[in-house]
Design a protein around this motif. Structure first.
Motif, PDB file in Angstrom:
ATOM      1  N   ALA A 228      -4.907  19.858   7.101  1.00 37.66           N
ATOM      2  CA  ALA A 228      -4.067  18.762   7.580  1.00 37.66           C
ATOM      3  C   ALA A 228      -2.838  18.569   6.687  1.00 37.66           C
ATOM      4  O   ALA A 228      -2.821  18.961   5.521  1.00 37.66           O
ATOM      5  CB  ALA A 228      -4.880  17.469   7.627  1.00 37.66           C
ATOM      6  N   ASN A 229      -1.841  17.943   7.264  1.00 41.27           N
ATOM      7  CA  ASN A 229      -0.673  17.518   6.499  1.00 41.27           C
ATOM      8  C   ASN A 229       0.123  16.534   7.338  1.00 41.27           C
ATOM      9  O   ASN A 229       0.003  16.512   8.573  1.00 41.27           O
ATOM     10  CB  ASN A 229       0.211  18.700   6.100  1.00 41.27           C
ATOM     11  CG  ASN A 229       0.994  18.420   4.823  1.00 41.27           C
ATOM     12  OD1 ASN A 229       0.955  17.307   4.292  1.00 41.27           O
ATOM     13  ND2 ASN A 229       1.701  19.419   4.325  1.00 41.27           N
ATOM     14  N   SER A 230       0.918  15.731   6.678  1.00 44.13           N
ATOM     15  CA  SER A 230       1.803  14.784   7.341  1.00 44.13           C
ATOM     16  C   SER A 230       2.767  14.254   6.292  1.00 44.13           C
ATOM     17  O   SER A 230       2.502  14.345   5.085  1.00 44.13           O
ATOM     18  CB  SER A 230       1.005  13.622   7.956  1.00 44.13           C
ATOM     19  OG  SER A 230       0.326  12.874   6.959  1.00 44.13           O
ATOM     20  N   TYR A 231       3.862  13.698   6.743  1.00 39.36           N
ATOM     21  CA  TYR A 231       4.835  13.161   5.794  1.00 39.36           C
ATOM     22  C   TYR A 231       4.261  12.032   4.935  1.00 39.36           C
ATOM     23  O   TYR A 231       4.510  11.991   3.719  1.00 39.36           O
ATOM     24  CB  TYR A 231       6.090  12.703   6.532  1.00 39.36           C
ATOM     25  CG  TYR A 231       6.902  13.847   7.099  1.00 39.36           C
ATOM     26  CD1 TYR A 231       7.257  14.938   6.302  1.00 39.36           C
ATOM     27  CD2 TYR A 231       7.319  13.850   8.421  1.00 39.36           C
ATOM     28  CE1 TYR A 231       7.996  15.998   6.815  1.00 39.36           C
ATOM     29  CE2 TYR A 231       8.062  14.903   8.948  1.00 39.36           C
ATOM     30  CZ  TYR A 231       8.403  15.972   8.146  1.00 39.36           C
ATOM     31  OH  TYR A 231       9.135  17.012   8.658  1.00 39.36           O
ATOM     32  N   PRO A 232       3.471  11.105   5.500  1.00 42.14           N
ATOM     33  CA  PRO A 232       2.875  10.082   4.626  1.00 42.14           C
ATOM     34  C   PRO A 232       1.976  10.688   3.545  1.00 42.14           C
ATOM     35  O   PRO A 232       1.948  10.207   2.409  1.00 42.14           O
ATOM     36  CB  PRO A 232       2.065   9.216   5.603  1.00 42.14           C
ATOM     37  CG  PRO A 232       2.750   9.382   6.908  1.00 42.14           C
ATOM     38  CD  PRO A 232       3.211  10.805   6.924  1.00 42.14           C
TER      39      PRO A 232
ATOM     40  N   LYS B  68      -2.860   9.296  -0.927  1.00 38.17           N
ATOM     41  CA  LYS B  68      -2.353   9.902   0.301  1.00 38.17           C
ATOM     42  C   LYS B  68      -3.195   9.499   1.503  1.00 38.17           C
ATOM     43  O   LYS B  68      -2.672   9.336   2.607  1.00 38.17           O
ATOM     44  CB  LYS B  68      -2.283  11.427   0.166  1.00 38.17           C
ATOM     45  CG  LYS B  68      -3.560  12.110  -0.279  1.00 38.17           C
ATOM     46  CD  LYS B  68      -3.266  13.567  -0.637  1.00 38.17           C
ATOM     47  CE  LYS B  68      -4.477  14.260  -1.189  1.00 38.17           C
ATOM     48  NZ  LYS B  68      -4.176  15.636  -1.632  1.00 38.17           N
ATOM     49  N   ALA B  69      -4.505   9.316   1.304  1.00 34.75           N
ATOM     50  CA  ALA B  69      -5.345   8.838   2.398  1.00 34.75           C
ATOM     51  C   ALA B  69      -4.949   7.423   2.794  1.00 34.75           C
ATOM     52  O   ALA B  69      -4.896   7.081   3.990  1.00 34.75           O
ATOM     53  CB  ALA B  69      -6.811   8.878   1.984  1.00 34.75           C
ATOM     54  N   TRP B  70      -4.661   6.599   1.810  1.00 30.61           N
ATOM     55  CA  TRP B  70      -4.216   5.223   2.061  1.00 30.61           C
ATOM     56  C   TRP B  70      -2.925   5.202   2.868  1.00 30.61           C
ATOM     57  O   TRP B  70      -2.791   4.472   3.852  1.00 30.61           O
ATOM     58  CB  TRP B  70      -4.026   4.533   0.705  1.00 30.61           C
ATOM     59  CG  TRP B  70      -3.722   3.063   0.748  1.00 30.61           C
ATOM     60  CD1 TRP B  70      -4.316   2.114   1.532  1.00 30.61           C
ATOM     61  CD2 TRP B  70      -2.766   2.378  -0.064  1.00 30.61           C
ATOM     62  NE1 TRP B  70      -3.784   0.872   1.252  1.00 30.61           N
ATOM     63  CE2 TRP B  70      -2.838   1.007   0.267  1.00 30.61           C
ATOM     64  CE3 TRP B  70      -1.877   2.788  -1.053  1.00 30.61           C
ATOM     65  CZ2 TRP B  70      -2.037   0.043  -0.352  1.00 30.61           C
ATOM     66  CZ3 TRP B  70      -1.087   1.836  -1.673  1.00 30.61           C
ATOM     67  CH2 TRP B  70      -1.160   0.481  -1.322  1.00 30.61           C
ATOM     68  N   PHE B  71      -1.972   6.049   2.475  1.00 29.29           N
ATOM     69  CA  PHE B  71      -0.698   6.120   3.194  1.00 29.29           C
ATOM     70  C   PHE B  71      -0.895   6.572   4.638  1.00 29.29           C
ATOM     71  O   PHE B  71      -0.303   6.013   5.564  1.00 29.29           O
ATOM     72  CB  PHE B  71       0.257   7.084   2.478  1.00 29.29           C
ATOM     73  CG  PHE B  71       0.865   6.558   1.212  1.00 29.29           C
ATOM     74  CD1 PHE B  71       0.463   5.351   0.660  1.00 29.29           C
ATOM     75  CD2 PHE B  71       1.844   7.279   0.546  1.00 29.29           C
ATOM     76  CE1 PHE B  71       1.026   4.862  -0.514  1.00 29.29           C
ATOM     77  CE2 PHE B  71       2.419   6.814  -0.629  1.00 29.29           C
ATOM     78  CZ  PHE B  71       2.008   5.602  -1.159  1.00 29.29           C
ATOM     79  N   VAL B  72      -1.721   7.596   4.828  1.00 24.76           N
ATOM     80  CA  VAL B  72      -1.918   8.147   6.174  1.00 24.76           C
ATOM     81  C   VAL B  72      -2.625   7.148   7.082  1.00 24.76           C
ATOM     82  O   VAL B  72      -2.198   6.907   8.225  1.00 24.76           O
ATOM     83  CB  VAL B  72      -2.708   9.467   6.110  1.00 24.76           C
ATOM     84  CG1 VAL B  72      -3.152   9.904   7.508  1.00 24.76           C
ATOM     85  CG2 VAL B  72      -1.858  10.564   5.476  1.00 24.76           C
ATOM     86  N   ILE B  73      -3.711   6.566   6.610  1.00 25.25           N
ATOM     87  CA  ILE B  73      -4.478   5.642   7.457  1.00 25.25           C
ATOM     88  C   ILE B  73      -3.618   4.447   7.856  1.00 25.25           C
ATOM     89  O   ILE B  73      -3.619   4.017   9.015  1.00 25.25           O
ATOM     90  CB  ILE B  73      -5.763   5.187   6.738  1.00 25.25           C
ATOM     91  CG1 ILE B  73      -6.704   6.371   6.528  1.00 25.25           C
ATOM     92  CG2 ILE B  73      -6.477   4.108   7.559  1.00 25.25           C
ATOM     93  CD1 ILE B  73      -7.890   6.057   5.626  1.00 25.25           C
ATOM     94  N   ARG B  74      -2.855   3.919   6.917  1.00 25.73           N
ATOM     95  CA  ARG B  74      -2.002   2.765   7.243  1.00 25.73           C
ATOM     96  C   ARG B  74      -0.841   3.167   8.154  1.00 25.73           C
ATOM     97  O   ARG B  74      -0.422   2.382   9.005  1.00 25.73           O
ATOM     98  CB  ARG B  74      -1.484   2.133   5.962  1.00 25.73           C
ATOM     99  CG  ARG B  74      -2.584   1.496   5.110  1.00 25.73           C
ATOM    100  CD  ARG B  74      -2.014   0.765   3.917  1.00 25.73           C
ATOM    101  NE  ARG B  74      -1.216  -0.387   4.331  1.00 25.73           N
ATOM    102  CZ  ARG B  74      -0.526  -1.159   3.476  1.00 25.73           C
ATOM    103  NH1 ARG B  74      -0.547  -0.882   2.184  1.00 25.73           N
ATOM    104  NH2 ARG B  74       0.173  -2.174   3.919  1.00 25.73           N
ATOM    105  N   SER B  75      -0.317   4.366   7.968  1.00 22.92           N
ATOM    106  CA  SER B  75       0.821   4.807   8.788  1.00 22.92           C
ATOM    107  C   SER B  75       0.408   5.160  10.209  1.00 22.92           C
ATOM    108  O   SER B  75       1.183   4.960  11.156  1.00 22.92           O
ATOM    109  CB  SER B  75       1.489   6.027   8.137  1.00 22.92           C
ATOM    110  OG  SER B  75       2.015   5.715   6.874  1.00 22.92           O
ATOM    111  N   MET B  76      -0.797   5.724  10.366  1.00 19.23           N
ATOM    112  CA  MET B  76      -1.249   6.178  11.681  1.00 19.23           C
ATOM    113  C   MET B  76      -2.137   5.166  12.381  1.00 19.23           C
ATOM    114  O   MET B  76      -2.112   5.061  13.612  1.00 19.23           O
ATOM    115  CB  MET B  76      -2.034   7.491  11.526  1.00 19.23           C
ATOM    116  CG  MET B  76      -1.248   8.659  10.983  1.00 19.23           C
ATOM    117  SD  MET B  76       0.027   9.221  12.129  1.00 19.23           S
ATOM    118  CE  MET B  76      -0.974   9.763  13.508  1.00 19.23           C
ATOM    119  N   GLY B  77      -2.942   4.443  11.612  1.00 24.68           N
ATOM    120  CA  GLY B  77      -3.953   3.590  12.212  1.00 24.68           C
ATOM    121  C   GLY B  77      -5.092   4.443  12.770  1.00 24.68           C
ATOM    122  O   GLY B  77      -4.922   5.640  13.025  1.00 24.68           O
ATOM    123  N   ILE B  78      -6.234   3.831  12.949  1.00 22.17           N
ATOM    124  CA  ILE B  78      -7.365   4.578  13.507  1.00 22.17           C
ATOM    125  C   ILE B  78      -7.027   5.105  14.890  1.00 22.17           C
ATOM    126  O   ILE B  78      -7.362   6.240  15.242  1.00 22.17           O
ATOM    127  CB  ILE B  78      -8.623   3.683  13.554  1.00 22.17           C
ATOM    128  CG1 ILE B  78      -9.076   3.346  12.136  1.00 22.17           C
ATOM    129  CG2 ILE B  78      -9.754   4.386  14.303  1.00 22.17           C
ATOM    130  CD1 ILE B  78     -10.223   2.361  12.071  1.00 22.17           C
TER     131      ILE B  78
END
Length: 516
Positions: free
Chosen positions: A83-87, A398-408
């Motif tokens: 996986a990867n993403s900007y957040p 990075k998990a914190w950034f992704v979860i908050r940026s994407m939401g469940i």
């Protein structure tokens, strides 16, 4: 490089990475290089004098990027996704910038505390029982390991120490282990109120006394499916114990069942061996098969055999309610792991792991020299006691950034879209009489092969990877050779699936010509 230069060149690097992602379609998923290519591009010795950043930056494409396998290319269908993403990238930037080594709470309070929260978030997202939560008053806990391989080894080492301890106490392995007075007394001093939460010095003192007797190791035997990942074999090799692979069948979708395990345990005990550890796989690498965790747990728990679940790939999908069956039976397991860095848009490495009883595992991993002691160690979590290494990165950022940026809901949409693409490809394969699907299509993986002897499919894969327009890897299950197409890139679309199928069909014609 001073802060002003860092600001300037840091922005250039951000642009470089963004441009790479924007133009990745213009590349091929596999680079056209051979081993040793780099010796023609670089000097044999390090420079005696410093070089300008412009000179370093100018070498990035020819030395690194052009020779990279592009895992996020829309035509990369090999292995499983990373996986990867900007957040996530931004989280890694902050982690590198802060650069803590979070081995104790005091060494980085936010590194530890955020991980406590994030592992609880992940556990709730995939439907794990509350006993695994850091917030739960029981002895369970979550930690972020580097990889699933690390998690398998950590669980095996804890299980090995448990087995030696119980055997040395004369405990019957056929008895009701969890109800025995011996076991209850063994863990009276090692409760959750140790350094993993709000602790006691007694837990640390008890941990110091545990030193497994290696003379028993040759009699220990662990179990896994014949479809389990190679890292399970490696863990047994490193731990110096036997690993027995239990046969699955195509008729059961390559799933390991409780009755198979029970028969193996009975057979091995008759030979004087000591069964102590089982790895159940949820989403095997060859076919994405799911072992029957509930039936395995019903065998393991009464016997005191440690049951670990390796859900490296498939575990992420349990964030979707329709895939929650992937965590069925986890109330019976001792440890559970999945890789957020496979499907949940968090880049490598981020591999959450949970323990039913973290204090039990901690007892075997605790080494407490004076220089690591601190005034809060009896009331705070020190993650160094649940991993092999001492140092650890700030992975939870990075998990914190992704979860908050994407939401469940955003993560659920992402996973569902990849499963839809896999089914789209499977439909194309099923409609072509030249091909067959040797294992059920599951999540984002499709296994397929040319009908007939293995040689035809082997030839097809060779042509595909020499062609370099798409990238696949093979697998085998019970001597049946097949190709795997895994949906890996966030950039892959339905058009890319059609393109992959076009390439496969074109090269299949060449296979048939060669055979004729």
């Amino acid at each position: 490089m001073d802060s002003q230069e860092f600001r300037k060149h840091g922005k250039e690097m951000i642009d470089f990475v963004a441009d790479y992602w924007d133009t990745i379609r213009e590349r091929q998923p596999l680079p056209d290089v051979q081993p040793g290519y780099i010796w023609n591009l670089m000097p044999n010795e390090a420079p005696k004098e410093k070089e300008t950043w412009e000179a370093i930056f100018g070498d990035l494409n020819k030395v690194v990027v052009d020779a990279n396998t592009h895992w996020h290319h829309p035509h990369f269908f090999a292995y499983y996704p990373t996986a990867n993403s900007y957040p996530a990238i931004l989280g890694d930037i902050l982690s590198a910038g802060l650069a803590p080594i979070g081995f104790t709470w005091k060494s980085s309070p936010s590194c530890t505390e955020l991980e406590l929260v994030i592992t609880d978030w992940f556990a709730k997202m995939i439907g794990l029982p509350s006993m695994f939560l850091n917030q739960d008053p029981g002895p369970g806990a979550g930690i972020i390991q580097c990889t699933a391989s690390d998690s398998t080894l950590v669980a095996l080492l804890a299980a090995r120490a448990r087995a030696v301890k119980l055997h040395s106490q004369g405990q019957s392995w056929m008895g009701k282990l969890w109800k025995s007075d011996i076991v209850n007394k063994s863990w009276q001093l090692i409760q959750k109120h140790s350094s993993i939460s709000n602790g006691s010095q007694a837990a640390h003192d008890s941990a110091k006394m545990i030193n497994p007797d290696s003379s028993l190791f040759p009699r220990l035997v662990a179990y896994c499916s014949d479809q389990a990942h190679s890292s399970v074999d490696k863990a047994a090799l490193l731990a110096g114990v036997k690993m027995r692979k239990l046969q699955t069948s195509r008729g059961s979708n390559y799933s390991l069942k409780g009755e198979t395990l029970a028969a193996a345990i009975k057979e091995d005990r008759a030979q004087g061996l000591i069964p102590f550890y089982v790895v159940a796989t949820v989403g095997t690498t060859p076919t994405c098969a799911v072992d029957d965790v509930a039936s395995l747990g019903k065998i393991c728990q009464p016997e005191g055999i440690w049951l670990h679940v390796d859900a490296a790939y498939a575990g992420s999908a349990a964030v979707c309610p329709e895939y929650r069956y992937l965590t069925a039976g986890t109330e019976l397991v001792d440890s559970f792991n999945f890789n957020a860095h496979k499907w949940l848009l968090v880049n490598f490495d981020c591999s959450p792991m949970w323990f039913r009883d973290a204090t039990e595992a901690e007892a075997y991993f605790s080494v407490d020299p004076l220089y690591l002691k601190h005034e809060h160690q009896n009331t705070a979590a020190d993650y160094r006691h649940l991993q092999i290494g001492l140092g650890r990165r700030f992975r939870s950022l990075k998990a914190w950034f992704v979860i908050r940026s994407m939401g469940i809901s955003g993560l659920q949409t992402h996973i569902r879209s990849m499963c839809v693409l896999a089914q789209r490809f499977a439909d194309l394969v099923a409609a072509d009489s030249r091909f067959e699907i040797p294992a059920p299509v599951h999540l984002g993986l499709v296994c397929f092969r040319l009908k007939g002897e293995n040689a035809a499919s082997e030839k097809l894969l060779k042509l595909i990877n020499e062609d370099r327009r798409i990238h696949l890897v093979p697998a085998k299950a019970h001597d049946i050779y097949f190709l795997r197409l895994a949906i890996c890139s966030t950039k892959t679309t339905s058009d890319d699936i059609l393109f992959a199928w076009k390439v496969i069909c074109e090269l299949t014609e060449r296979v048939h010509e060669d055979i004729i």
